[in-house]
Design a protein around this motif. Structure first.
Motif, mmCIF file in Angstrom:
data_model
loop_
_atom_site.group_PDB
_atom_site.id
_atom_site.type_symbol
_atom_site.label_atom_id
_atom_site.label_comp_id
_atom_site.label_asym_id
_atom_site.label_seq_id
_atom_site.Cartn_x
_atom_site.Cartn_y
_atom_site.Cartn_z
ATOM 1 N N PHE A 152 -19.110 5.499 11.169
ATOM 2 C CA PHE A 152 -18.133 6.459 11.685
ATOM 3 C C PHE A 152 -18.330 7.803 10.997
ATOM 4 C CE2 PHE A 152 -13.912 8.482 11.814
ATOM 5 C CZ PHE A 152 -13.635 8.381 13.173
ATOM 6 N N ASP A 153 -18.468 8.877 11.771
ATOM 7 C CA ASP A 153 -18.771 10.182 11.170
ATOM 8 C C ASP A 153 -17.619 11.180 11.295
ATOM 9 O OD1 ASP A 153 -18.901 10.703 13.861
ATOM 10 O OD2 ASP A 153 -20.960 11.465 13.847
ATOM 11 N N GLY A 154 -16.455 10.725 11.761
ATOM 12 C CA GLY A 154 -15.285 11.589 11.779
ATOM 13 C C GLY A 154 -14.535 11.524 10.459
ATOM 14 N N ARG A 155 -13.408 12.223 10.398
ATOM 15 C CA ARG A 155 -12.569 12.181 9.199
ATOM 16 C C ARG A 155 -11.642 10.972 9.258
ATOM 17 N NH1 ARG A 155 -12.051 17.973 10.345
ATOM 18 N NH2 ARG A 155 -13.140 19.197 8.753
ATOM 19 N N ILE A 156 -11.453 10.330 8.110
ATOM 20 C CA ILE A 156 -10.524 9.206 7.995
ATOM 21 C C ILE A 156 -9.572 9.482 6.842
ATOM 22 C CG2 ILE A 156 -10.239 6.717 7.702
ATOM 23 C CD1 ILE A 156 -13.195 6.391 8.461
ATOM 24 N N VAL A 157 -8.277 9.315 7.101
ATOM 25 C CA VAL A 157 -7.245 9.405 6.067
ATOM 26 C C VAL A 157 -6.518 8.072 6.019
ATOM 27 C CG1 VAL A 157 -5.143 10.571 5.301
ATOM 28 C CG2 VAL A 157 -6.955 11.879 6.432
ATOM 29 N N CYS A 158 -6.255 7.595 4.815
ATOM 30 C CA CYS A 158 -5.450 6.391 4.625
ATOM 31 C C CYS A 158 -4.256 6.738 3.754
ATOM 32 C CB CYS A 158 -6.262 5.274 3.972
ATOM 33 S SG CYS A 158 -7.540 4.574 5.049
ATOM 34 N N GLY A 159 -3.059 6.430 4.260
ATOM 35 C CA GLY A 159 -1.837 6.756 3.535
ATOM 36 C C GLY A 159 -1.210 5.542 2.887
ATOM 37 N N HIS A 160 -0.532 5.752 1.790
ATOM 38 C CA HIS A 160 0.216 4.763 1.013
ATOM 39 C C HIS A 160 -0.710 3.962 0.089
ATOM 40 C CE1 HIS A 160 4.036 5.627 2.919
ATOM 41 N NE2 HIS A 160 3.433 5.578 4.099
ATOM 42 N N CYS A 161 -1.356 2.901 0.613
ATOM 43 C CA CYS A 161 -2.311 2.111 -0.182
ATOM 44 C C CYS A 161 -1.666 1.571 -1.460
ATOM 45 C CB CYS A 161 -3.545 2.941 -0.521
ATOM 46 S SG CYS A 161 -4.297 3.792 0.887
ATOM 47 N N CYS A 162 -0.410 1.133 -1.350
ATOM 48 C CA CYS A 162 0.371 0.728 -2.529
ATOM 49 C C CYS A 162 -0.173 -0.538 -3.184
ATOM 50 C CB CYS A 162 1.825 0.505 -2.128
ATOM 51 S SG CYS A 162 2.610 1.904 -1.306
ATOM 52 N N SER A 163 -0.609 -1.509 -2.395
ATOM 53 C CA SER A 163 -1.001 -2.791 -2.962
ATOM 54 C C SER A 163 -2.196 -2.672 -3.902
ATOM 55 C CB SER A 163 -1.322 -3.793 -1.846
ATOM 56 O OG SER A 163 -2.447 -3.368 -1.097
ATOM 57 N N LEU A 164 -2.968 -1.614 -3.768
ATOM 58 C CA LEU A 164 -4.111 -1.405 -4.656
ATOM 59 C C LEU A 164 -3.662 -1.371 -6.116
ATOM 60 C CD1 LEU A 164 -7.185 -0.918 -4.130
ATOM 61 C CD2 LEU A 164 -6.705 1.525 -4.358
ATOM 62 N N SER A 165 -2.434 -0.929 -6.355
ATOM 63 C CA SER A 165 -1.946 -0.773 -7.724
ATOM 64 C C SER A 165 -1.621 -2.095 -8.400
ATOM 65 C CB SER A 165 -0.701 0.116 -7.738
ATOM 66 O OG SER A 165 0.398 -0.526 -7.100
ATOM 67 N N VAL A 166 -1.550 -3.198 -7.625
ATOM 68 C CA VAL A 166 -1.220 -4.503 -8.214
ATOM 69 C C VAL A 166 -2.349 -5.511 -8.052
ATOM 70 C CG1 VAL A 166 1.271 -4.191 -8.017
ATOM 71 C CG2 VAL A 166 0.013 -5.163 -6.090
ATOM 72 N N GLN A 167 -3.488 -5.068 -7.573
ATOM 73 C CA GLN A 167 -4.630 -5.961 -7.432
ATOM 74 C C GLN A 167 -5.416 -6.053 -8.739
ATOM 75 O OE1 GLN A 167 -6.750 -4.393 -4.053
ATOM 76 N NE2 GLN A 167 -5.195 -5.047 -2.588
ATOM 77 N N ALA A 168 -6.181 -7.128 -8.861
ATOM 78 C CA ALA A 168 -7.038 -7.288 -10.031
ATOM 79 C C ALA A 168 -7.987 -6.097 -10.132
ATOM 80 C CB ALA A 168 -7.819 -8.590 -9.930
ATOM 81 N N GLU A 169 -8.315 -5.703 -11.360
ATOM 82 C CA GLU A 169 -9.092 -4.485 -11.566
ATOM 83 C C GLU A 169 -10.437 -4.523 -10.858
ATOM 84 O OE1 GLU A 169 -10.534 -1.578 -15.241
ATOM 85 O OE2 GLU A 169 -9.189 -3.283 -15.604
ATOM 86 N N ALA A 170 -11.117 -5.667 -10.909
ATOM 87 C CA ALA A 170 -12.432 -5.760 -10.261
ATOM 88 C C ALA A 170 -12.312 -5.599 -8.752
ATOM 89 C CB ALA A 170 -13.084 -7.099 -10.595
ATOM 90 N N GLU A 171 -11.269 -6.195 -8.179
ATOM 91 C CA GLU A 171 -11.052 -6.069 -6.734
ATOM 92 C C GLU A 171 -10.735 -4.629 -6.353
ATOM 93 O OE1 GLU A 171 -8.168 -8.014 -3.251
ATOM 94 O OE2 GLU A 171 -7.901 -8.553 -5.362
ATOM 95 N N ALA A 172 -9.853 -3.983 -7.109
ATOM 96 C CA ALA A 172 -9.502 -2.591 -6.835
ATOM 97 C C ALA A 172 -10.715 -1.688 -6.988
ATOM 98 C CB ALA A 172 -8.378 -2.142 -7.762
ATOM 99 N N ASP A 173 -11.508 -1.903 -8.030
ATOM 100 C CA ASP A 173 -12.700 -1.079 -8.251
ATOM 101 C C ASP A 173 -13.676 -1.196 -7.086
ATOM 102 O OD1 ASP A 173 -11.856 -0.042 -10.656
ATOM 103 O OD2 ASP A 173 -12.988 -1.452 -11.888
ATOM 104 N N HIS A 174 -13.835 -2.406 -6.562
ATOM 105 C CA HIS A 174 -14.745 -2.594 -5.426
ATOM 106 C C HIS A 174 -14.259 -1.791 -4.218
ATOM 107 C CE1 HIS A 174 -17.447 -4.391 -2.568
ATOM 108 N NE2 HIS A 174 -16.451 -4.951 -1.891
#
Length: 439
Positions: free
Chosen positions: A255-277
């Motif tokens: 995909f070569d257009g612009r993509i925005v993702c809002g909120h993404c709250c669950s990333l803050s409670v995931q395991a560090e390795a999973e979040a880093d990936h």
């Protein structure tokens, strides 16, 4: 909000002893992103003509001494919900929860969202944002049938009417789970985005066949040359990882257009390795992320009789370190998803600094309400550019500490170098809509 310049600015002037953020002045190299520079700012015929050393000859121009006051460009709000705004007096959130908000808005939409109701509330919100100093807004618009036939024409009219004051962009909003039972809806709403000049969007959940439905949304956008803007993982459930799926889909499809993702709250409670990936995938795919700290801190980790432990905001520091574009925005205003707010990005930036620790150092985080969201929207707003339009906000505050300590302090908004009427609209303008609901 009080005048900074007695009598106002009238299109041509020399603003003496101004303080400007180096990171927002185009073509000024600076090794310190937090640097604040003193300058005299020349405005000529509505344009920001030159930055001059302090003490420069006024050359006959009207002179206004800012005594070190900050000068910012007008601000850019990437994620709002103008169509939901200001329904709180007639439809409050019963318990402050996300589900409570979802149900309350759904009930109010069915009962009240006529063309007149939507237009009146949206226009009220635009008046607030304009007075506060915002010059560009992207709004998500509830687009489930039959509401899209009401709200999108109103949005198109307001976009035209407000052109030159606030540049408006619209994103269709629907839950991706709808595609499980109504695949034809996707093509219809994508076609409407083409005719309405909109952006493709959806709320993503962990549903069966998520990747198949995401690919369908991507392909609908790709076939029509549309950008994408998603609501993503607005939960503190660590198993919610649709953000990763979005990044993988973008990379898989090229995909070569612009993509925005809002909120993404669950990333803050995931395991560090999973979040880093996931963060690595975001960086590779070029996805931008917008955090909505005021709304998320209101809704997330709320349980009756229990003090909240978690803030519900995403990993902005880690994202920025990877070069991922990051933004903070207003989100909802006086509706069941957020009971407060006024589309004041100075307040949003201040609260974001406190909630997300955008300080020590403050650096150039002001980018996240100025030129970064403007760039995502494809606009030249949010910068101090010699030769550009003099769309500015003048403050009494002389540095970041003074501004962040007193964000509601005096400010003066200039549009094309002319001071605007900074009076906010009175909530009483909406009383007739609220009274109808109570009758």
């Amino acid at each position: 909000m009080g005048r900074i310049v007695p009598g106002g600015v009238h299109g041509t002037a020399l603003l003496k002893n101004a303080t400007v953020p180096a990171c927002l002045v185009e073509d000024v190299p600076c090794s310190d992103p937090a640097a604040l520079l003193r300058a005299d700012v020349e405005i000529a015929d509505g344009r920001l003509a030159r930055f001059l050393p302090t003490g420069s000859d006024a050359g006959g121009l009207p002179v206004h001494d800012l005594d070190g006051g900050l000068v910012l460009p007008t601000l850019v709000d990437l994620h709002t919900h103008l169509d939901k705004g200001h329904i709180w007096p007639r439809k409050a959130n019963p318990d402050g929860s996300f589900v409570g908000a979802l149900n309350a808005v759904g009930e109010d939409r069915i009962a009240n969202w006529t063309a007149d109701d939507v237009r009146t509330r949206m226009e009220f919100a635009l008046k607030c944002a304009y007075a506060h100093g915002t010059s560009a807004i992207r709004t998500h618009i509830d687009s489930l049938p039959p509401q899209e036939e009401i709200s999108w024409p109103i949005f198109e009219e307001l976009r035209q009417e407000w052109s030159g004051r606030i540049e408006l962009q619209g994103v269709c909003l629907f839950g991706i789970d709808r595609l499980q039972s109504d695949a034809a809806y996707l093509e219809a709403i994508a076609d409407r985005m083409v005719t309405s000049g909109g952006i493709m969007g959806a709320v993503t959940y962990m549903i069966p066949d998520l990747d198949r439905h995401l690919e369908a949304v991507f392909r609908a956008a790709m076939a029509r040359g549309l950008d994408l803007d998603f609501h993503v993982d607005e939960t503190l459930d660590p198993k919610a990882d649709t953000l990763r799926h979005i990044a993988e889909t973008a990379l898989r499809l090229g995909f070569d257009g612009r993509i925005v993702c809002g909120h993404c709250c669950s990333l803050s409670v995931q395991a560090e390795a999973e979040a880093d990936h996931t963060l690595d995938l975001l960086a590779e795919s070029g996805i931008a992320v917008v955090s909505l700290p005021m709304c998320n801190i209101y809704l997330q980790d709320r349980r009756a009789g229990r003090t909240p432990r978690r803030r519900g905001v995403t990993l902005l520091h880690e994202m920025r370190a990877r070069g991922i574009p990051v933004v903070v925005s207003s989100d909802n205003t006086r509706d069941p998803f957020y009971a407060y707010g006024d589309l004041d990005l100075v307040e949003v930036y201040t609260q974001a600094t406190r909630i997300l620790h955008l300080d020590h150092p403050i650096a150039d985080w002001i980018d996240c309400v100025t030129k970064t969201p403007a760039g995502i929207m494809g606009l030249s707003h949010g910068q101090l550019k010699a030769g550009g339009t003099a769309d500015l906000i003048l403050f009494n505050a002389r540095d970041w500490n003074e501004l962040l300590s007193r964000p509601a302090g005096p400010r003066e908004v200039l549009r094309k170098g002319v001071s605007i009427d900074g009076n906010l609209p009175d909530y009483r303008e909406l009383d007739h809509l609220m009274m109808e609901r109570q009758a």
